[in-house]
Write a protein that holds these residues in place. Structure first.
Motif, mmCIF file in Angstrom:
data_model
loop_
_atom_site.group_PDB
_atom_site.id
_atom_site.type_symbol
_atom_site.label_atom_id
_atom_site.label_comp_id
_atom_site.label_asym_id
_atom_site.label_seq_id
_atom_site.Cartn_x
_atom_site.Cartn_y
_atom_site.Cartn_z
ATOM 1 N N ILE A 1 41.171 32.936 29.895
ATOM 2 C CA ILE A 1 39.691 33.407 30.524
ATOM 3 C C ILE A 1 39.853 33.381 31.990
ATOM 4 N N PRO A 2 39.833 34.729 32.565
ATOM 5 C CA PRO A 2 39.909 34.899 33.909
ATOM 6 C C PRO A 2 38.754 34.036 34.836
ATOM 7 N N PHE A 3 39.060 33.645 36.042
ATOM 8 C CA PHE A 3 37.938 33.047 36.568
ATOM 9 C C PHE A 3 36.746 33.984 36.876
ATOM 10 N N GLN A 4 35.443 33.296 36.828
ATOM 11 C CA GLN A 4 34.507 34.012 36.772
ATOM 12 C C GLN A 4 33.232 32.759 37.060
ATOM 13 N N THR A 5 32.240 33.473 37.664
ATOM 14 C CA THR A 5 31.141 32.483 37.787
ATOM 15 C C THR A 5 29.845 33.224 36.614
ATOM 16 N N ILE A 6 29.076 32.080 36.258
ATOM 17 C CA ILE A 6 28.083 32.241 35.499
ATOM 18 C C ILE A 6 26.583 32.146 35.991
ATOM 19 N N GLU A 7 25.843 33.165 36.282
ATOM 20 C CA GLU A 7 24.513 33.085 36.813
ATOM 21 C C GLU A 7 23.478 32.931 35.505
#
Length: 117
Positions: A6-12
């Motif tokens: 799972i690549p780095f990501q932010t979740i809004e």
């Protein structure tokens, strides 16, 4: 089981759609992010929520706001309040959630919680 990356990501979370799930009483609102073999949810149970089924899936649960009673099929009950967690693997308990005043939880589940029993 192979772990997908799972690549780095932010979740809004404000932008994640809410789905409605009726309980025996009350309503649960889910915001769900799905990955291969992994589900991450923000779940809000309304006031006077009682699950309409006994769940046997594994979860990692973190209480963000409020309080929830976790009832096991054998009658055992525990209370999860803000800042507390519980964890269980698949098929190791039959549990359901009950609230009086509502609760907001982060729930993580997936293939990694399959029981070895």
């Amino acid at each position: 089981m192979e772990n997908p990356s799972i690549p780095f990501q932010t979740i809004e979370w404000k932008g994640v759609p809410r789905t409605e799930h009726k309980g025996e009483t009350g309503i649960a609102y889910w915001q769900t992010i799905q990955f291969e073999g992994l589900r991450v949810r923000i779940v809000e149970y309304s006031k006077n929520y009682k699950a309409d089924h006994w769940c046997e899936k594994g979860h990692i649960v973190y209480c963000l706001e409020g309080e929830v009673v976790n009832e096991l099929k054998d009658g055992t009950k525990s209370i999860l309040s803000e800042g507390m967690s519980y964890i269980v693997s698949d098929d190791l308990s039959s549990h359901r959630s009950i609230t009086e005043n509502g609760v907001k939880l982060m729930i993580i589940d997936g293939a990694f919680l399959q029981s070895n029993a």
